[in-house]
Motif scaffolding. Structure first.
Motif, short mmCIF file in Angstrom:
data_model
loop_
_atom_site.label_atom_id
_atom_site.label_comp_id
_atom_site.label_asym_id
_atom_site.label_seq_id
_atom_site.Cartn_x
_atom_site.Cartn_y
_atom_site.Cartn_z
N THR A 199 0.95 -1.33 -0.10
CA THR A 199 0.18 -0.17 -0.03
C THR A 199 0.88 1.29 0.03
O THR A 199 0.52 2.33 -0.67
CB THR A 199 -0.89 -0.07 1.06
OG1 THR A 199 -1.75 -1.20 1.42
CG2 THR A 199 -1.88 1.29 1.34
N ALA A 200 2.00 1.33 0.78
CA ALA A 200 2.85 2.36 0.73
C ALA A 200 3.42 2.63 -0.29
O ALA A 200 3.54 3.77 -1.15
CB ALA A 200 4.01 2.08 1.82
N LEU A 201 3.69 1.61 -1.12
CA LEU A 201 4.42 1.49 -2.63
C LEU A 201 3.34 2.14 -3.62
O LEU A 201 3.63 3.37 -4.31
CB LEU A 201 4.74 0.23 -3.13
CG LEU A 201 5.41 0.30 -4.80
CD1 LEU A 201 6.69 1.34 -4.48
CD2 LEU A 201 5.86 -1.24 -5.11
N ILE A 220 11.91 -2.78 -1.57
CA ILE A 220 12.75 -3.71 -0.73
C ILE A 220 12.04 -4.37 0.37
O ILE A 220 12.15 -5.53 0.57
CB ILE A 220 14.10 -2.83 -0.08
CG1 ILE A 220 15.10 -2.48 -1.22
CG2 ILE A 220 14.79 -3.72 0.91
CD1 ILE A 220 16.20 -1.59 -0.64
N GLU A 221 11.10 -3.61 0.97
CA GLU A 221 10.48 -4.13 2.14
C GLU A 221 9.47 -5.18 1.59
O GLU A 221 8.96 -6.14 2.04
CB GLU A 221 9.60 -2.98 2.75
CG GLU A 221 10.54 -2.19 3.64
CD GLU A 221 11.16 -2.89 4.96
OE1 GLU A 221 10.37 -3.75 5.21
OE2 GLU A 221 12.41 -2.60 5.40
N VAL A 238 12.38 6.66 -1.43
CA VAL A 238 11.19 6.10 -0.55
C VAL A 238 10.75 4.84 -1.44
O VAL A 238 10.30 3.57 -1.06
CB VAL A 238 10.45 7.02 -0.14
CG1 VAL A 238 9.26 6.28 0.61
CG2 VAL A 238 10.95 8.10 0.72
N THR A 239 10.58 5.03 -2.73
CA THR A 239 10.10 4.08 -3.61
C THR A 239 10.76 2.77 -3.49
O THR A 239 10.54 1.58 -3.42
CB THR A 239 9.65 4.45 -4.90
OG1 THR A 239 9.16 5.57 -5.03
CG2 THR A 239 9.35 3.42 -5.96
N GLU A 240 12.23 3.09 -3.72
CA GLU A 240 13.17 1.87 -3.76
C GLU A 240 13.15 1.08 -2.25
O GLU A 240 12.89 -0.15 -2.23
CB GLU A 240 14.55 2.45 -3.80
CG GLU A 240 15.60 1.54 -3.87
CD GLU A 240 15.60 0.40 -4.90
OE1 GLU A 240 16.01 -0.65 -4.83
OE2 GLU A 240 14.84 0.70 -6.21
#
Length: 433
Positions: free
Chosen positions: A375-377, A417-418, A411-413
């Motif tokens: 969702t963050a992405l 990763i997460e 932040v996208t990267e």
């Protein structure tokens, strides 16, 4: 006639605070550095000397355990500036609580053991007693983070290389290894201890582990080498080049610290950049001053302006003197009205408003990322698209868009990763530190 206009312009501009032919005169300011003879204390002394050259008094609050305590003092508004490892400050910077002024050193991870021990690889530290520094130090933060990224179980000790007693504990078997994070040879205590004690061995990190750390924490760590013979030529210590990681050590401040003070501190450092080369050798290179700010993400606006325009005390006057058509138009305009000043002030406030909103959005997404990276992405991509549309519509300047999109791309990267981590099955055991 032009002379009369120039004189009128300088009087008006000085009264408005647009340009100063005389030095800025901010109040004395404060800094938190480190313990006596430490690398941070020496950097603090150089900051004080550089600031004195531009008539700015900086009081250095000593007796600090290191980066963590410095950051705590800065956040508590006990000081206006602090020297801190960027890995320690990464979370506070992402939240917009602190911002950077300049990178002043590169801090290397040292893992040291007695040469008679059987510890030859980092993984051999499993179930060993390892000294990771005082709880409020940057050494402790970095060591804890690195061991938590492994499935190694260690028995953490809180002593430090700088106290001088750790060497005897290594040799007696009371402790198996120590971790130290700092600039190469910049701490007088550490340099003396390592140079005077034979029978020590440095432990390298595995390339695969370094790759993992630099991908997991791209804003904090990079691959580095501790060259052979750094601390002693004969017998060499280390005996060969040691593969490790490093993290920048930077001067930080809060967003609310006065614009004039930050600008003058930045100029003091920029104009004496080579004096900081003993702590950050890249600054001795030709055009080495660029390393003060290269790679920094969250930078105070006053520092950015100083890197772009130079001495804040004369930057506007020099700019006008070097741009004759603009100078003539500005003289005519500003000698009769304050419109020019008000327009610049409005643009500056609008830029700050947009950057502040973006930092707040990033901070919110960082919190969400750990629980729900997908969702963050998605939300980050929507945010980036909104800025693209504003750029196309002409409501966002290209320079400002590039700055914002660079931050958002990082932040996208991290979201990717997460997300990948959650999709993989992990069998790692938690570290008990």
């Amino acid at each position: 006639m032009l002379f009369i206009y120039r004189y009128r312009f300088m009087l008006l501009a000085a009264s408005l605070g647009v340009v100063g032919c005389s030095p800025l005169d901010p109040a004395p300011t404060s800094l938190s550095s480190g313990a006596n003879q430490s690398a941070y204390a020496r950097i603090g002394e150089q900051i004080q000397a550089s600031a004195a050259a531009v008539n700015l008094k900086v009081t250095d609050t000593r007796n600090s355990q290191g980066s963590r305590q410095n950051l705590e003092r800065l956040l508590a508004q006990e000081v206006d500036f602090a020297i801190t490892q960027l890995d320690v400050a990464s979370e506070a910077m992402a939240k917009g609580e602190v911002v950077a002024i300049a990178i002043l050193t590169e801090e290397y991870l040292h893992v040291v053991t007695d040469e008679t021990s059987k510890i030859n690889r980092f993984e051999h530290l499993d179930n060993k007693k390892v000294s990771i520094g005082p709880e409020r130090s940057g050494i402790n933060f970095t060591a804890s983070r690195i061991f938590q990224a492994t499935n190694l179980r260690i028995y953490a000790q809180n002593s430090t290389l700088g106290d001088g007693k750790i060497i005897s504990r290594l040799r007696s078997g009371q402790e198996d290894a120590l971790v130290y994070v700092g600039p190469l040879k910049a701490s007088n205590k550490v340099r003396t201890i390592l140079s005077q004690n034979v029978g020590l061995r440095f432990i390298p990190l595995e390339p695969s582990f370094i790759n993992y750390l630099t991908l997991q924490f791209p804003e904090s760590y990079r691959q580095a080498i501790i060259p052979e013979g750094t601390y002693r030529p004969l017998p060499q210590l280390p005996s060969q080049d040691i593969l490790t990681i490093s993290t920048p050590g930077a001067l930080l401040t809060r967003p609310d610290v006065g614009h004039d003070t930050v600008a003058l501190v930045t100029w003091a450092i920029l104009s004496t950049a080579r004096q900081f080369a003993p702590f950050y050798p890249k600054l001795a290179e030709q055009n080495g001053a660029r390393h003060l700010y290269e790679g920094l993400i969250y930078v105070h606006p006053a520092a950015q302006q100083t890197y772009l325009n130079g001495d804040p005390r004369v930057a506007w006057l020099r700019y006008l003197q070097e741009n004759k058509p603009l100078q003539a138009a500005s003289i005519m305009l500003l000698s009769t009205t304050t419109i020019g000043f008000m327009l610049r002030r409005w643009r500056y406030q609008q830029t700050e408003k947009i950057l502040r909103a973006n930092r707040q959005a990033i901070a919110s997404l960082f919190k969400q990322m750990k629980q729900d990276p997908k969702t963050a992405l998605h939300e980050m991509e929507e945010l980036r698209q909104s800025y693209r549309l504003r750029l196309i519509a002409g409501t966002l300047a290209p320079e400002l868009y590039q700055k914002i999109d660079h931050l958002n791309a990082i932040v996208t990267e991290q979201c990717l990763i997460e997300l990948k981590k959650q999709q993989e099955t992990s069998t790692k055991k938690p570290l008990k530190v």
